[in-house]
Design a protein around this motif. Structure first.
Motif, PDB file in Angstrom:
ATOM      1  N   ASP A 184      59.941  34.932  16.363  1.00 37.45           N
ATOM      2  CA  ASP A 184      60.831  34.181  17.231  1.00 37.45           C
ATOM      3  C   ASP A 184      60.046  33.446  18.298  1.00 37.45           C
ATOM      4  O   ASP A 184      58.920  33.819  18.642  1.00 37.45           O
ATOM      5  N   LYS A 185      60.671  32.427  18.852  1.00 39.61           N
ATOM      6  CA  LYS A 185      60.026  31.604  19.871  1.00 39.61           C
ATOM      7  C   LYS A 185      59.641  32.414  21.110  1.00 39.61           C
ATOM      8  O   LYS A 185      58.648  32.130  21.747  1.00 39.61           O
ATOM      9  N   GLY A 186      60.389  33.452  21.431  1.00 34.95           N
ATOM     10  CA  GLY A 186      60.138  34.228  22.636  1.00 34.95           C
ATOM     11  C   GLY A 186      59.268  35.460  22.436  1.00 34.95           C
ATOM     12  O   GLY A 186      59.234  36.338  23.295  1.00 34.95           O
ATOM     13  N   ASP A 187      58.582  35.557  21.324  1.00 35.68           N
ATOM     14  CA  ASP A 187      57.752  36.731  21.043  1.00 35.68           C
ATOM     15  C   ASP A 187      56.653  36.910  22.092  1.00 35.68           C
ATOM     16  O   ASP A 187      56.062  35.936  22.550  1.00 35.68           O
ATOM     17  N   MET A 188      56.376  38.163  22.439  1.00 36.51           N
ATOM     18  CA  MET A 188      55.303  38.469  23.392  1.00 36.51           C
ATOM     19  C   MET A 188      53.924  38.324  22.758  1.00 36.51           C
ATOM     20  O   MET A 188      52.952  38.049  23.439  1.00 36.51           O
TER      21      MET A 188
END
Length: 88
Positions: free
Chosen positions: A16-20
């Motif tokens: 996902d775009k918000g992955d850490m």
């Protein structure tokens, strides 16, 4: 002996775009016959790291492994796996 260059480009784990964390794998090929000193390899790896830094990630871990040979006069392959961490 020549230097290393990208063989098949970058491979990126889906996520996902918000992955850490982001995992990228780069396959480099050593050219047995040719010119160069490996500078292009360092430039390509640097570009990959800077590209991720511009997106807000920092390099967390990098590992390399020899991933085989293309045989006579074909050179060797090195696989670099990089883990990038999102900067908050």
């Amino acid at each position: 002996m020549g230097g290393f260059g990208f063989d098949s480009g970058k491979l990126k784990a889906s996520g996902d775009k918000g992955d850490m964390y982001l995992v990228l794998q780069v396959v480099l090929t050593e050219k047995f016959i040719g010119t160069g000193s490996g500078v292009s390899s360092l430039t390509n790896l640097q570009a990959t790291i800077n590209e991720q830094a511009a997106k807000g990630y920092r390099l967390h871990t990098i590992t390399t492994v020899s991933s085989g040979s293309k045989g006579f006069l074909g050179g060797d392959k090195i696989q670099a796996t990089m883990i990038f961490e999102k900067v908050l």
